[in-house]
Design a protein around this motif. Structure first.
Motif, short mmCIF file in Angstrom:
data_model
loop_
_atom_site.label_atom_id
_atom_site.label_comp_id
_atom_site.label_asym_id
_atom_site.label_seq_id
_atom_site.Cartn_x
_atom_site.Cartn_y
_atom_site.Cartn_z
N GLU A 175 -8.43 -0.03 -0.05
CA GLU A 175 -7.26 0.81 -0.30
C GLU A 175 -7.40 2.19 0.32
O GLU A 175 -8.37 2.90 0.08
CB GLU A 175 -7.01 0.96 -1.80
CG GLU A 175 -5.72 1.75 -2.09
CD GLU A 175 -5.49 2.01 -3.56
OE1 GLU A 175 -4.38 2.46 -3.91
OE2 GLU A 175 -6.42 1.79 -4.37
N CYS A 176 -6.42 2.55 1.11
CA CYS A 176 -6.22 3.91 1.62
C CYS A 176 -4.74 4.21 1.49
O CYS A 176 -3.94 3.31 1.19
CB CYS A 176 -6.64 4.04 3.08
SG CYS A 176 -8.38 3.66 3.43
N ASP A 177 -4.36 5.44 1.74
CA ASP A 177 -2.93 5.77 1.72
C ASP A 177 -2.28 5.43 3.05
O ASP A 177 -1.27 4.74 3.10
CB ASP A 177 -2.74 7.25 1.38
CG ASP A 177 -1.27 7.60 1.20
OD1 ASP A 177 -0.52 6.75 0.68
OD2 ASP A 177 -0.88 8.72 1.57
N LYS A 178 -2.87 5.89 4.15
CA LYS A 178 -2.32 5.66 5.49
C LYS A 178 -3.32 5.05 6.47
O LYS A 178 -2.94 4.35 7.40
CB LYS A 178 -1.81 6.98 6.08
CG LYS A 178 -0.63 7.60 5.34
CD LYS A 178 0.64 6.78 5.51
CE LYS A 178 1.85 7.50 4.90
NZ LYS A 178 3.10 6.69 5.05
N ALA A 278 -2.98 4.94 12.17
CA ALA A 278 -2.14 5.45 11.09
C ALA A 278 -0.76 5.72 11.66
O ALA A 278 -0.59 5.92 12.87
CB ALA A 278 -2.72 6.73 10.48
N GLY A 279 0.24 5.72 10.79
CA GLY A 279 1.60 5.95 11.24
C GLY A 279 2.50 6.41 10.12
O GLY A 279 2.05 6.61 8.99
N PRO A 280 3.79 6.55 10.41
CA PRO A 280 4.72 7.13 9.44
C PRO A 280 5.30 6.15 8.43
O PRO A 280 6.00 6.56 7.51
CB PRO A 280 5.83 7.67 10.35
CG PRO A 280 5.85 6.71 11.50
CD PRO A 280 4.42 6.34 11.73
N GLY A 281 5.03 4.87 8.59
CA GLY A 281 5.66 3.87 7.73
C GLY A 281 5.32 4.04 6.27
O GLY A 281 4.22 4.46 5.91
N GLU A 282 6.26 3.70 5.40
CA GLU A 282 6.01 3.78 3.96
C GLU A 282 4.98 2.75 3.52
O GLU A 282 4.23 2.98 2.56
CB GLU A 282 7.32 3.57 3.20
CG GLU A 282 8.34 4.69 3.40
CD GLU A 282 9.57 4.49 2.54
OE1 GLU A 282 9.58 3.54 1.73
OE2 GLU A 282 10.53 5.27 2.70
#
Length: 321
Positions: A175-178, A278-282
């Protein structure tokens, strides 16, 4: 053909880092990678800022200390001889011991996740080389240890497209955020990152928009350094990334967009690369689109065996942690 996306070893060094790629230097918004060399007894501190990070040993082991205090508030030796000091806010820093590995070609490694808005210190008694994979993020997740035994080792492709993927920081694995990060090992003479693929558009369920960094190491053989090759071709989106690079250990390639692949290992020299995305996606996910001229190669894989040289190594048995 632009050379701005191929960063040769030492050309992107900055201060203590042999390689320092942040969003400003890359000209994008999310992905970062630093490579830190520490001598025996060396230590290095940094603030995580608005990014989450994974500390990944490339060679050697280390101790990672993290807390929410300012520089100097953790990593000091107390009167009791313990490392790890309570910050002025009352939060006690955490300490993680990483066994590491001899090299990226010798085994799977353990690692540590450290959150945004934290201070981190890395200390290495024997010295080593450490990758710091980062991504700007919103959530502040807890610091955590990742055991080498928990890293899924995947064999992807067959024949001369066979390669090994160490999914230590893959979406759905850790688990990570982005942040998404994996390692790929390609035996000498094989092609990986093939068929060419892209992830430079947000198309729900089909393709995710991700900035990507490739960091390379080439296994020496018979006293020679060895080389590999990386190709990126424009996809019609973004900056028109176009790269044909002869790469050596310590090089990196930036991929803000475009069809990337193949990554080619020269005969006699295994090729390692670390992918940071990493990117901008939710949603944190790795969705790719194969190049329409080359995707057919996947249909030939079921009729061929996986390269018998793989896996180069497997994850170790579970430890007692």
């Amino acid at each position: 053909m632009s050379t701005e996306f191929h960063l040769k070893a030492t050309t992107a060094a900055d201060g203590p880092y042999a390689l320092d790629i942040d969003p400003k230097r890359a000209g994008w918004d999310h992905s970062s990678l630093r490579v830190l060399d520490l001598p025996p007894g060396g230590r290095h501190s940094f603030a995580t800022g608005d990014s989450e990070w994974i500390v990944l040993p490339l060679s050697g082991g280390c101790t990672v200390l993290t807390g929410s205090g300012e520089a100097g508030e953790i990593g000091e030796t107390s009167e009791t001889g313990e490392i790890g000091k309570t910050s002025e806010t009352g939060e006690t820093g955490e300490t993680f011991e990483l066994t590491g590995r001899e090299s990226v070609f010798s085994g799977v490694t353990d690692f540590v996740y450290v959150p945004r808005d934290a201070h981190v210190q890395i200390v290495s008694g024997a010295g080593g080389r450490f990758a710091l994979t980062g991504a700007r993020c919103e959530r502040r997740l807890p610091a955590r240890y990742g055991a080498a035994s928990d890293v899924p080792v995947e064999l992807r492709g067959t024949g001369n497209c066979s390669r090994q993927v160490n999914n230590f920081g893959a979406a759905g694995t850790f688990e990570c955020d982005k942040l998404i990060a994996v390692e790929v090992l390609t035996p000498g003479g094989n092609w990986s990152s093939y068929p060419p693929h892209k992830h430079d558009e947000c198309r729900p369920g089909e393709e995710s928009e991700l900035e990507e960094i490739y960091y390379f190491e080439v296994e020496p053989a018979h006293g020679t350094e060895g080389v590999g090759y990386q190709r990126v071709t424009p996809s019609g989106h973004g900056r028109g990334t176009d790269v044909l690079a002869e790469i050596r250990s310590g090089d990196a390639v930036l991929i803000p967009d475009g069809w990337h692949g193949p990554s080619i290992a020269a005969p006699g020299h295994a090729l390692y690369y670390l992918n940071v995305m990493a990117g901008p996606g939710e949603t944190r996910e790795w969705l790719i689109c194969d190049h329409p001229d080359h995707g057919w190669i996947r249909s030939t894989w079921p009729g061929q065996p996986v390269d018998p040289r793989l896996p180069l190594y497997e994850a170790p048995a579970g430890d007692a942690r």
